[in-house]
Enzyme design. Sequence first.
Site, PDB file in Angstrom:
ATOM      1  N   LYS A  18       0.842  -1.200   0.000  1.00  0.00           N
ATOM      2  CA  LYS A  18       0.000   0.000   0.000  1.00  0.00           C
ATOM      3  C   LYS A  18       0.877   1.250   0.000  1.00  0.00           C
ATOM      4  CE  LYS A  18      -3.859  -1.858   2.756  1.00  0.00           C
ATOM      5  NZ  LYS A  18      -4.948  -1.636   1.786  1.00  0.00           N
ATOM      6  N   ARG A  37     -10.413 -11.299   2.162  1.00  0.00           N
ATOM      7  CA  ARG A  37     -11.299 -12.337   1.623  1.00  0.00           C
ATOM      8  C   ARG A  37     -10.616 -13.709   1.664  1.00  0.00           C
ATOM      9  NH1 ARG A  37     -11.643  -9.115  -3.941  1.00  0.00           N
ATOM     10  NH2 ARG A  37     -11.299  -7.461  -2.429  1.00  0.00           N
TER      11      ARG A  37
END
Length: 513
Positions: free
Chosen positions: A274, A348
């Site tokens: 990120k 996820r």
Amino acid sequence: MQVRITSDAPASYATGALVIPVFTDKLLDGIAKEIDKALGGALKDVLESGEIAGKPNELAVVHAKDAPYRRVALIGLGERENFTPHLLARLAGTAVRTLGKRNVATLAFVLPDEAEAGLMLAASALAEGAIAATLDATTYRTEPDRPVVAHEVALFAGSFDRSALDAGIKRGIAIGEAVNFARLMALTPGNDMTPTHLAARAKELAAEAGLEFDMLDEARMAQKKMGSLLAVSLGSDEPATLSVMTYRGDPSSKEILALVGKGLTFDSGGISIKPAESMHEMKYDMCGGAGVIAAMYAIGKLKPKLNVIGLIPSSENLPGPKAMKPGDILRAMNGKTIEVINTDAEGRMILADALCYARELGATKIVDAATLTGACVIALGHAASGVMSNNDAFVTQFLKVVADIGERYWQLPLYDDWDRQIKSDIADLKNTGGRPGGAETAAAFLKNFVADVPWIHLDIAGTAYLESESSYLAKGPTGTPVRAFVALVEEMAKNGASATNGKATKAKVAAKS
Ligand code: BES
Ligand code: MN
Ligand code: ZN
């Protein structure tokens, strides 16, 4: 914080502050009128002067030097016809936070007459808000700024039904404490809040609330072939954990509600790293997990007639020599293969195996909560959590239950369209579906691991923590979705869990092709 009910009369009650709610109509109700008279019309004077208009969380303080109560705090509740119990959580929070920072140690609350209709929930909200307001978010400071010194809150019973008030206070204390546990876990930085530490907190709170506890370490995850969960922590020295908290509230029933929470104790993005800008906020990437732990604690305390299990997959997503890489292909517990397109879509991946495990443990309904996608924040901002589901009846029940609890939820569609977006050229699934519909493609991915169990996915990326403080809540983690979990469990316990049973249904609107 002590919260209790008193049958004493407000006019002769010794307290640091008597808290009186006012609506925008600025009318003083029964008790308020009496106090106003005792103070020579001082309350009326404040209202007439326009110092406050009765809007939510406005506050005016009148000193009452010779009365047993030292002050009267008038606090706005908005429009009388829009009153709903959960507004009292904010009112109590505003009182405790604002006055508590001004050296007021004890407060006593007068309920508005409007509280009568939902008295249990009103008392619950009041206790919850008062407790949530005391949280010190600066525990790592050598000296906190202005601590909230308020430590005792009383609620005047007046002519209200005492048993409803008692039940409400008990509920509010459990939820308020739970919310603060969740927030404290979230505030704890990644260097202290590791997956191992998160599991230890789950174990502690399970013991405190009388729940069973189990934790899968990486060896047990490997036995279960949880390749997806295991992949996320490969780049970190901190091993992954999967905590399981079990509450058996209805042993004669086969129904089991599973609550599953994403517990990423730090999400750097991994190899798909990120930008530095807000990366530190990714210590909050375990808010769904903390919410499950905290809700399980409250459920253990409140003892509803329902079987509930809490699953908290936890790991740390870092780049490292062993880290998963874009292009890698993994196999989840149910055998489905996943091509990693972006290592930052890790939530996820840990949820996938936890959802499979929830089914193995016999879950007949599943709700997961996760700070899952930036796309959900773009769609709904910080105003509401996203809700996606494979079952219309279950999600309708959920949305009804959470309509008025002080946490907002908004349904997003789960069209078949998204399935195509996450189809891999080489494996069963890709872990990302590109930018369009990012919150929905994440849900479409998770759908592959719940089979036909009625399931609701909550994307709390925009609501789990806030960047600004309010009159009733410190800046940072909010405790979402603890209130929703507790409210849903109570409702399912009341109605019998089988009310919404049935096969998973597809979203009503047909997929366009
Ligand atoms: N934890 C983040 C999502 C997030 C973003 C939470 C902002 C709170 C605030 C999640 O693991 C993530 O990185 N999601 C990616 C998915 C993408 C790579 C498909 C995202 O949303 O950018
Ligand atoms: Mn990520
Ligand atoms: Zn994440």
